[in-house]
Design a protein around this motif. Structure first.
Motif, PDB file in Angstrom:
ATOM      1  N   SER A 170       0.833  -1.197   0.000  1.00  0.00           N
ATOM      2  CA  SER A 170       0.000   0.000   0.000  1.00  0.00           C
ATOM      3  C   SER A 170       0.871   1.251   0.000  1.00  0.00           C
ATOM      4  O   SER A 170       2.068   1.199   0.282  1.00  0.00           O
ATOM      5  CB  SER A 170      -0.920   0.011   1.227  1.00  0.00           C
ATOM      6  N   PHE A 171       0.227   2.388  -0.319  1.00  0.00           N
ATOM      7  CA  PHE A 171       0.961   3.663  -0.288  1.00  0.00           C
ATOM      8  C   PHE A 171       0.012   4.800   0.051  1.00  0.00           C
ATOM      9  O   PHE A 171      -1.211   4.707  -0.126  1.00  0.00           O
ATOM     10  CB  PHE A 171       1.645   3.931  -1.633  1.00  0.00           C
ATOM     11  N   LEU A 172       0.604   5.870   0.568  1.00  0.00           N
ATOM     12  CA  LEU A 172      -0.111   7.126   0.792  1.00  0.00           C
ATOM     13  C   LEU A 172       0.853   8.266   0.522  1.00  0.00           C
ATOM     14  O   LEU A 172       2.012   8.223   0.964  1.00  0.00           O
ATOM     15  CB  LEU A 172      -0.650   7.208   2.217  1.00  0.00           C
ATOM     16  N   ILE A 173       0.397   9.265  -0.215  1.00  0.00           N
ATOM     17  CA  ILE A 173       1.204  10.451  -0.514  1.00  0.00           C
ATOM     18  C   ILE A 173       0.504  11.666   0.092  1.00  0.00           C
ATOM     19  O   ILE A 173      -0.693  11.884  -0.132  1.00  0.00           O
ATOM     20  CB  ILE A 173       1.403  10.629  -2.028  1.00  0.00           C
TER      21      ILE A 173
ATOM     22  N   SER B 111       1.490  24.286   4.128  1.00  0.00           N
ATOM     23  CA  SER B 111       1.812  24.924   5.405  1.00  0.00           C
ATOM     24  C   SER B 111       2.569  24.011   6.356  1.00  0.00           C
ATOM     25  O   SER B 111       3.419  24.469   7.108  1.00  0.00           O
ATOM     26  CB  SER B 111       0.522  25.410   6.074  1.00  0.00           C
ATOM     27  N   GLU B 112       2.289  22.715   6.346  1.00  0.00           N
ATOM     28  CA  GLU B 112       2.925  21.815   7.296  1.00  0.00           C
ATOM     29  C   GLU B 112       4.251  21.296   6.772  1.00  0.00           C
ATOM     30  O   GLU B 112       4.409  21.047   5.586  1.00  0.00           O
ATOM     31  CB  GLU B 112       2.011  20.607   7.581  1.00  0.00           C
ATOM     32  N   GLN B 113       5.195  21.127   7.662  1.00  0.00           N
ATOM     33  CA  GLN B 113       6.430  20.455   7.316  1.00  0.00           C
ATOM     34  C   GLN B 113       6.231  18.956   7.467  1.00  0.00           C
ATOM     35  O   GLN B 113       5.422  18.493   8.261  1.00  0.00           O
ATOM     36  CB  GLN B 113       7.567  20.928   8.240  1.00  0.00           C
ATOM     37  N   ALA B 114       6.967  18.181   6.703  1.00  0.00           N
ATOM     38  CA  ALA B 114       6.800  16.721   6.742  1.00  0.00           C
ATOM     39  C   ALA B 114       6.997  16.171   8.144  1.00  0.00           C
ATOM     40  O   ALA B 114       6.352  15.215   8.551  1.00  0.00           O
ATOM     41  CB  ALA B 114       7.769  16.057   5.777  1.00  0.00           C
ATOM     42  N   GLY B 115       7.896  16.794   8.903  1.00  0.00           N
ATOM     43  CA  GLY B 115       8.171  16.284  10.244  1.00  0.00           C
ATOM     44  C   GLY B 115       7.040  16.526  11.224  1.00  0.00           C
ATOM     45  O   GLY B 115       7.016  15.943  12.301  1.00  0.00           O
ATOM     46  N   ASP B 116       6.100  17.386  10.847  1.00  0.00           N
ATOM     47  CA  ASP B 116       5.010  17.708  11.758  1.00  0.00           C
ATOM     48  C   ASP B 116       3.879  16.695  11.718  1.00  0.00           C
ATOM     49  O   ASP B 116       3.037  16.678  12.605  1.00  0.00           O
ATOM     50  CB  ASP B 116       4.432  19.096  11.405  1.00  0.00           C
ATOM     51  N   ILE B 117       3.830  15.871  10.692  1.00  0.00           N
ATOM     52  CA  ILE B 117       2.743  14.899  10.616  1.00  0.00           C
ATOM     53  C   ILE B 117       3.210  13.567  11.177  1.00  0.00           C
ATOM     54  O   ILE B 117       4.370  13.189  11.047  1.00  0.00           O
ATOM     55  CB  ILE B 117       2.231  14.734   9.175  1.00  0.00           C
ATOM     56  N   LYS B 118       2.291  12.878  11.814  1.00  0.00           N
ATOM     57  CA  LYS B 118       2.624  11.588  12.402  1.00  0.00           C
ATOM     58  C   LYS B 118       2.787  10.546  11.301  1.00  0.00           C
ATOM     59  O   LYS B 118       2.002  10.491  10.374  1.00  0.00           O
ATOM     60  CB  LYS B 118       1.532  11.168  13.371  1.00  0.00           C
ATOM     61  N   LYS B 119       3.777   9.754  11.440  1.00  0.00           N
ATOM     62  CA  LYS B 119       3.969   8.676  10.468  1.00  0.00           C
ATOM     63  C   LYS B 119       2.880   7.627  10.637  1.00  0.00           C
ATOM     64  O   LYS B 119       2.427   7.361  11.733  1.00  0.00           O
ATOM     65  CB  LYS B 119       5.353   8.057  10.646  1.00  0.00           C
ATOM     66  N   LEU B 120       2.471   7.058   9.531  1.00  0.00           N
ATOM     67  CA  LEU B 120       1.436   6.023   9.570  1.00  0.00           C
ATOM     68  C   LEU B 120       1.990   4.771  10.233  1.00  0.00           C
ATOM     69  O   LEU B 120       3.122   4.368   9.966  1.00  0.00           O
ATOM     70  CB  LEU B 120       0.963   5.701   8.154  1.00  0.00           C
ATOM     71  N   PRO B 121       1.212   4.117  11.058  1.00  0.00           N
ATOM     72  CA  PRO B 121       1.704   2.919  11.746  1.00  0.00           C
ATOM     73  C   PRO B 121       2.081   1.809  10.756  1.00  0.00           C
ATOM     74  O   PRO B 121       1.309   1.469   9.872  1.00  0.00           O
ATOM     75  CB  PRO B 121       0.506   2.506  12.616  1.00  0.00           C
ATOM     76  N   GLY B 122       3.286   1.293  10.944  1.00  0.00           N
ATOM     77  CA  GLY B 122       3.723   0.166  10.138  1.00  0.00           C
ATOM     78  C   GLY B 122       4.188   0.503   8.744  1.00  0.00           C
ATOM     79  O   GLY B 122       4.509  -0.388   7.951  1.00  0.00           O
ATOM     80  N   HIS B 123       4.230   1.774   8.375  1.00  0.00           N
ATOM     81  CA  HIS B 123       4.628   2.178   7.042  1.00  0.00           C
ATOM     82  C   HIS B 123       6.038   2.762   7.022  1.00  0.00           C
ATOM     83  O   HIS B 123       6.461   3.430   7.963  1.00  0.00           O
ATOM     84  CB  HIS B 123       3.666   3.233   6.481  1.00  0.00           C
ATOM     85  N   SER B 124       6.754   2.516   5.933  1.00  0.00           N
ATOM     86  CA  SER B 124       8.030   3.187   5.697  1.00  0.00           C
ATOM     87  C   SER B 124       7.745   4.604   5.198  1.00  0.00           C
ATOM     88  O   SER B 124       6.658   4.883   4.673  1.00  0.00           O
ATOM     89  CB  SER B 124       8.843   2.412   4.660  1.00  0.00           C
ATOM     90  N   TYR B 125       8.741   5.480   5.353  1.00  0.00           N
ATOM     91  CA  TYR B 125       8.544   6.883   4.981  1.00  0.00           C
ATOM     92  C   TYR B 125       9.739   7.385   4.197  1.00  0.00           C
ATOM     93  O   TYR B 125      10.885   7.054   4.492  1.00  0.00           O
ATOM     94  CB  TYR B 125       8.352   7.736   6.237  1.00  0.00           C
ATOM     95  N   ILE B 126       9.424   8.196   3.156  1.00  0.00           N
ATOM     96  CA  ILE B 126      10.483   8.851   2.393  1.00  0.00           C
ATOM     97  C   ILE B 126       9.940  10.161   1.846  1.00  0.00           C
ATOM     98  O   ILE B 126       8.754  10.275   1.525  1.00  0.00           O
ATOM     99  CB  ILE B 126      11.000   7.943   1.247  1.00  0.00           C
ATOM    100  N   LYS B 127      10.810  11.162   1.767  1.00  0.00           N
ATOM    101  CA  LYS B 127      10.437  12.440   1.163  1.00  0.00           C
ATOM    102  C   LYS B 127      10.908  12.420  -0.290  1.00  0.00           C
ATOM    103  O   LYS B 127      12.093  12.248  -0.570  1.00  0.00           O
ATOM    104  CB  LYS B 127      11.096  13.600   1.919  1.00  0.00           C
ATOM    105  N   VAL B 128       9.980  12.556  -1.221  1.00  0.00           N
ATOM    106  CA  VAL B 128      10.298  12.563  -2.654  1.00  0.00           C
ATOM    107  C   VAL B 128       9.889  13.920  -3.208  1.00  0.00           C
ATOM    108  O   VAL B 128       8.703  14.256  -3.234  1.00  0.00           O
ATOM    109  CB  VAL B 128       9.571  11.434  -3.406  1.00  0.00           C
ATOM    110  N   ASN B 129      10.890  14.690  -3.626  1.00  0.00           N
ATOM    111  CA  ASN B 129      10.659  16.079  -4.027  1.00  0.00           C
ATOM    112  C   ASN B 129       9.975  16.805  -2.870  1.00  0.00           C
ATOM    113  O   ASN B 129      10.490  16.813  -1.770  1.00  0.00           O
ATOM    114  CB  ASN B 129       9.861  16.139  -5.333  1.00  0.00           C
ATOM    115  N   ASN B 130       8.794  17.363  -3.066  1.00  0.00           N
ATOM    116  CA  ASN B 130       8.110  18.064  -1.976  1.00  0.00           C
ATOM    117  C   ASN B 130       7.018  17.214  -1.327  1.00  0.00           C
ATOM    118  O   ASN B 130       6.214  17.725  -0.542  1.00  0.00           O
ATOM    119  CB  ASN B 130       7.479  19.359  -2.502  1.00  0.00           C
ATOM    120  N   PHE B 131       6.998  15.956  -1.659  1.00  0.00           N
ATOM    121  CA  PHE B 131       5.889  15.117  -1.232  1.00  0.00           C
ATOM    122  C   PHE B 131       6.342  14.068  -0.221  1.00  0.00           C
ATOM    123  O   PHE B 131       7.408  13.462  -0.364  1.00  0.00           O
ATOM    124  CB  PHE B 131       5.257  14.432  -2.450  1.00  0.00           C
ATOM    125  N   SER B 132       5.498  13.831   0.783  1.00  0.00           N
ATOM    126  CA  SER B 132       5.766  12.802   1.786  1.00  0.00           C
ATOM    127  C   SER B 132       5.120  11.506   1.337  1.00  0.00           C
ATOM    128  O   SER B 132       3.911  11.454   1.109  1.00  0.00           O
ATOM    129  CB  SER B 132       5.198  13.223   3.146  1.00  0.00           C
TER     130      SER B 132
END
Length: 564
Positions: free
Chosen positions: A3-6, A11-32
């Protein structure tokens, strides 16, 4: 899981949002980008252009090859109209510097959900992930009405109000300024010859996979037997396995086992499930969100069977959507159907696809659902104006392709993609494009499939067929088999429900009892509490006919909690 979510917010910085449980995270260009990767049905590339993430299984056309690899996706995505040139089921996103382009397969067997917020957007392959990022989600009445009251909703809706989904074959692009563009590609139906149709079905049935073997889901039905005939053809046979789910007293299991013993191919019967509350609740929690009110909890037992098969290095195929080649679906609609279509009689159409999953809602909410269903279904006439009504068989089959595949089959497919590589040879773009306009007189009574069986493995004609747990002679057609099964059901002493389902609900008794006396249940304003309690009490007092209603109520209850 696959699965995926983008996520994007001005206004929000990527670090301000909680990571989804059990998911890997990467910043690609301006998108989380968040993702779960089961390494079988998730392809991703963030290192070079085109950057992308795709959940599902892509399959080449019959003259090109088999399953699409990650490196092959790189080339395919460079083609602007790639959805019209490949098969399979997939949902994905292409991530450019400032633009996200999300897409799905042309039949809509996989979904992409999206929500445009005040200053950004969320795109996901899973509807249940939105609750982690958005507060106060509201359920969609249209979705519940369509999936609870009919065998296929006649519109494209999501379970959550304001969250949208891609219609089949869509390419939806959105940039950092929230400008959007939507392009849709539809199948190109061109009548194929009988031999072309058979060759295409053979291609999708006999795909080669690196280091894996095919395992066919074999039942007593004509569709899986057709695939078996192709797989076992002596002139072009490949190594394969077969599997069947259920108690050995069930007709599907008995006949499948008999065929396997006679024809000497490897066949496994799966009917063991560890019925303990912890395991069952974990199964519900992990997979009910994917099923979208199309699969009851008791059928989730099959998930554990599929996982066992997948873990033994096999690719799973089955006869799903095979009815399209038998001109079988909505046969009861044919007699008065032309009048209903000509008059655009929505109530008449809905009456022919109505479904009773159980009377669990109070009268007020039932009325609301019925109104919502009727109002939402009106759009089907506009969506089907491109289909000539002089041939009702084509009209009904195209209705099924446009609404049954993306609204019903898609959920089961999404569920299987979490644990295995699994696909339906009958539900492939290229096959359906050739089949739809093929004359109906060669499809009814299973003529096309029976010809395939006769030419590939004629001994398979010696075994009876099964539908709805009832055996009937192989030679019978649609009407004769229907009458025969209806009469036989009155006197049938064989089991018609897998006993494992009763065992499952024996293990759930205490949980359900706690649930129907819980504060959340009693304060739920849409339920008919007394009816649900009566269903519970009657079932556990020995009335096994109440299993279906109890099963569907618990399915709705858990789906509602886990999705919203």
């Amino acid at each position: 899981m696959s699965s995926f979510l983008i996520y994007y917010s001005k206004s929000e910085q990527a670090g301000d949002i909680k990571k989804l449980p059990g998911h890997s995270y990467i910043k690609v260009n301006n998108f989380s980008v968040f993702y779960k990767n089961n390494h079988q049905t998730l392809a991703l590339n963030f290192d070079s252009d085109p950057k992308f993430i795709i959940s599902g299984v892509g399959i080449f056309n019959s003259h090109q090859g088999g399953l699409i690899s990650k490196d092959e996706w790189k080339n395919i995505l460079c083609d602007k109209n790639f959805q019209s040139k490949i098969n399979g089921h997939y949902a994905g996103c292409i991530i450019d510097d400032k633009i996200i382009s999300c897409f799905n397969d042309i039949l809509g067997l996989r979904e992409v959900y999206y929500l445009i917020t005040k200053d950004g957007f969320i795109i996901s392959s899973r509807i249940d992930l939105f609750k982690y990022l958005i507060d106060d989600l509201e359920p969609s009445l249209n979705y519940i009405a369509g999936h609870w009251l009919t065998s296929m909703p006649l519109y494209y809706e999501t379970p959550i109000r304001n969250v949208k989904r891609l219609t089949p074959g869509s390419m939806f692009s959105i940039d950092a300024d929230l400008n959007t563009e939507l392009i849709r590609i539809t199948p190109n139906f061109v009548q194929g010859s009988e031999q072309e149709i058979i060759n295409t079905l053979r291609h999708f049935t006999q795909l080669d996979y690196p280091y894996k073997t095919t395992s066919l889901g074999l039942s007593g039905g004509l569709d899986s037997r057709t695939l078996l005939a192709i797989l076992s053809n002596s002139s072009g046979s490949k190594n394969f396995y077969a599997h069947t789910f259920g108690n050995e007293k069930l007709s599907d299991v008995k006949i499948s086992k008999s065929i396997a013993l006679s024809q000497k191919f490897a066949h496994s019967i799966y009917n063991k499930y560890s019925v303990d509350l912890v395991s069952t609740l974990k199964l519900i929690q992990d997979y009910i969100p994917f099923t979208g009110l199309t699969v009851p909890i008791s059928d989730l037992i099959h998930i554990s069977y599929h996982k066992t098969i997948s873990d033994s290095n096999k690719v799973i195929i089955d006869g799903g959507f095979g009815e399209i080649g038998r001109r079988q679906y909505l046969n009861k609609f044919i007699l008065g159907g032309r009048k209903i279509i000509n008059q655009k009689n929505t109530a008449g159409l809905l009456n022919n696809i109505s479904l009773n999953k159980g009377s669990i809602f109070n009268s007020e909410y039932k009325s609301i659902l019925n109104r919502s269903l009727t109002d939402s279904s009106e759009e089907v006439w506009e969506k089907m104006t491109d289909v000539p009504i002089d041939n009702i068989f084509i009209w009904l089959d195209l209705l099924s392709i446009r609404y049954r595949l993306p609204n019903v089959y898609s959920h089961g497919q999404h569920c299987l993609d979490q644990i295995s590589i699994a696909y339906m040879p009958f539900a492939q773009k290229e096959f359906l494009e050739q089949l739809l306009l093929f004359p109906s007189q060669y499809k009814i009574n299973g003529k096309l499939y029976k010809k395939i069986i006769k030419n590939n493995n004629p001994d398979l004609r010696n075994y009876p067929l099964v539908k709805d747990y009832i055996e009937y002679p192989y030679s019978f057609g649609t009407i004769s088999s229907h009458v025969y099964r209806k009469l036989k059901r009155k006197f049938n002493k064989e089991i018609t429900t897998d006993p494992i389902k009763y065992e499952l609900y024996n293990g759930l008794k205490e949980y359900i009892s706690d649930e129907i006396y819980s504060k959340s249940f009693l304060e739920n304003e849409i339920y008919d509490h007394e009816k649900i309690k009566n269903i519970f009490e009657e079932y556990y007092s020995g009335n096994k006919e109440k299993l279906s209603e109890l099963d569907w109520w618990l399915t709705f209850n858990e789906w509602y909690k886990l999705t919203l």
